[in-house]
Enzyme design. Structure first.
Site, short mmCIF file in Angstrom:
data_model
loop_
_atom_site.label_atom_id
_atom_site.label_comp_id
_atom_site.label_asym_id
_atom_site.label_seq_id
_atom_site.Cartn_x
_atom_site.Cartn_y
_atom_site.Cartn_z
N ARG A 91 0.83 -1.21 0.00
CA ARG A 91 0.00 0.00 0.00
C ARG A 91 0.87 1.26 0.00
NH1 ARG A 91 -2.80 -1.47 3.91
NH2 ARG A 91 -4.69 -2.10 2.84
N ARG A 95 7.25 0.08 2.18
CA ARG A 95 6.99 -1.06 3.07
C ARG A 95 5.87 -1.93 2.52
NH1 ARG A 95 5.45 3.76 4.71
NH2 ARG A 95 3.54 4.19 5.87
N CYS A 104 -4.86 -17.04 14.33
CA CYS A 104 -4.53 -16.26 15.52
C CYS A 104 -4.73 -17.13 16.77
CB CYS A 104 -5.43 -15.04 15.64
SG CYS A 104 -5.32 -13.88 14.26
N CYS A 108 -10.30 -11.52 17.85
CA CYS A 108 -10.96 -10.32 18.34
C CYS A 108 -12.30 -10.17 17.63
CB CYS A 108 -10.09 -9.10 18.08
SG CYS A 108 -8.42 -9.23 18.74
N CYS A 111 -12.27 -7.57 14.70
CA CYS A 111 -11.16 -7.69 13.76
C CYS A 111 -11.53 -7.17 12.38
CB CYS A 111 -10.72 -9.15 13.66
SG CYS A 111 -9.38 -9.43 12.48
N ARG A 113 -9.97 -7.93 9.72
CA ARG A 113 -9.74 -9.01 8.75
C ARG A 113 -10.56 -10.25 9.11
NH1 ARG A 113 -3.67 -7.67 8.82
NH2 ARG A 113 -3.46 -6.24 7.06
N ASP A 274 -12.37 -0.03 12.47
CA ASP A 274 -12.67 -0.11 11.04
C ASP A 274 -14.10 -0.58 10.78
OD1 ASP A 274 -10.02 0.61 10.02
OD2 ASP A 274 -9.37 -1.26 10.93
N ASP A 311 -7.81 4.24 9.24
CA ASP A 311 -7.52 3.64 7.94
C ASP A 311 -8.66 4.02 7.00
OD1 ASP A 311 -5.19 1.91 7.27
OD2 ASP A 311 -5.63 1.12 9.26
N LYS A 318 -3.52 5.36 6.02
CA LYS A 318 -3.88 5.94 7.32
C LYS A 318 -3.89 7.46 7.26
CE LYS A 318 -2.12 2.16 10.17
NZ LYS A 318 -1.86 1.25 9.03
#
Length: 348
Positions: A91, A95, A104, A108, A111, A113, A274, A311, A318
């Protein structure tokens, strides 16, 4: 009662006393769509006498997760739009994310994702997929930092972590490797000598970003796990999500940031939640978040101040959204202090 192993089904949550039996059908419906896992460490932190317990709220599923609002989207920060090869998200110019695993130790409930992680998610990169991802990094000399995320990369065995780090070792333009993880707070015993040796394998500078949202997560055991990482030479920063009913209070949030600093972790990002499906019950509006962040300014040390970010949906990166202390007014500037008092400042 503390679980002897991770809880991963609705029935196990009932047996552990974490949900009421009458809620079982609704929780089973949530489990059919989204992954569930609570480690024994996580279960031990939950106060069963508190119906609004902030630890339980993060990890124990709720039928309200099946309600999707019109603005929510399966890929809220646009990972897929910036994925040139499987496992890579590119993105920003310097990086990339390397999503080696989509599993995981805990899941959460907020989350971003949540449609991609878990046993039913995108899984772990196969050897040939990891090779292709590393080849992409090798071919793009502008990539200075590789961020391992997922999923939680520290669920990988030391052998698999070593293989990834060895793959990065011979890419000269990669200088920094960063791991995003919850492992030190939810499964601290994983942070052992074998893991630390694997993280050192590349010879690169390694940072560890710890995700925690409530001061109770920074137990003595968690702090000891973080100390093992820091003492091994890995600087640590924090990531926190601002969540309704968990940390949307300046005192609680301030205590969390102080706990990070006491653990030698520099507060880094405070994420506005998000637009992930079924997470509207966690979201507060940006103006409320700005007030909470402003309340930290001046009341706790500068070392403890996170950067409040959003985001932008669609993969646009961000944006810093903390309330500005400065505004133009009458040819000068008006600057507000941490008490909310206004002061004049010349234009130059």
């Amino acid at each position: 009662m503390t679980a002897a192993r991770s809880l991963k089904t609705a029935d196990e949550l009932v047996s552990a006393g974490l949900i009421e039996p009458q809620k079982l059908p609704g929780i089973r419906a949530v489990a059919d769509r989204y992954a569930i896992a609570l480690t024994p460490t996580t279960v031990s932190l939950i106060d069963r006498t508190d119906r609004q317990d902030p630890i339980a709220r993060q990890f124990v599923p709720d039928p309200v997760e099946l309600l999707t609002t019109p603005e929510e989207r399966a890929d809220p920060i646009g990972d897929q739009a910036h994925s040139p090869v499987k496992g890579i998200v590119h993105r920003y110019p310097d990086r990339v994310l390397l999503k080696a695993v989509h599993i995981c130790p805990v899941y959460c409930r907020f989350c971003f994702r949540r449609e991609m992680v878990g046993p039913q998610g995108d899984g772990t990169l196969a050897p040939e997929e990891l090779s292709a991802a590393l080849a992409y990094i090798r071919e793009h000399s502008e990539i200075w930092e590789v961020i391992l995320t997922g999923g939680d990369p520290l669920v990988l065995s030391p052998r698999r972590l070593s293989a990834i780090m060895q793959g990065l070792a011979d890419i000269p333009h990669v200088k920094i490797v960063r791991f995003h993880t919850r492992v030190p707070v939810v499964e601290p015993d994983r942070v052992d000598e074998a893991m630390i040796a694997a993280l050192k394998e590349s010879g690169k500078v390694v940072y560890v970003a710890l995700h925690a949202n409530h001061p109770r997560e920074l137990t003595d055991t968690a702090r000891a796990a973080c100390a093992r990482l820091i003492d091994a030479g890995f600087p640590m920063v924090s990531q926190t999500v601002l969540l309704k009913g968990v940390n949307d209070d300046p005192v609680v949030l301030g205590d969390l940031m102080k706990a990070f600093v006491e653990t030698r972790i520099k507060p880094y990002y405070l994420h506005h939640p998000d637009l992930a499906p079924g997470t509207s019950h966690f979201r507060l509006d940006i103006a409320e978040g700005q007030k909470i962040v402003t309340a930290l300014r001046g009341n706790i040390s500068g070392l403890c101040q996170p950067t409040y970010v959003l985001d932008i949906p669609g993969g646009h990166g961000k944006a810093m959204i903390g309330e500005s202390a400065v505004r133009a007014e009458g040819g000068c500037y008006s600057v507000s202090d941490f008490r909310g008092e206004e002061h004049r400042y010349p234009p130059k």
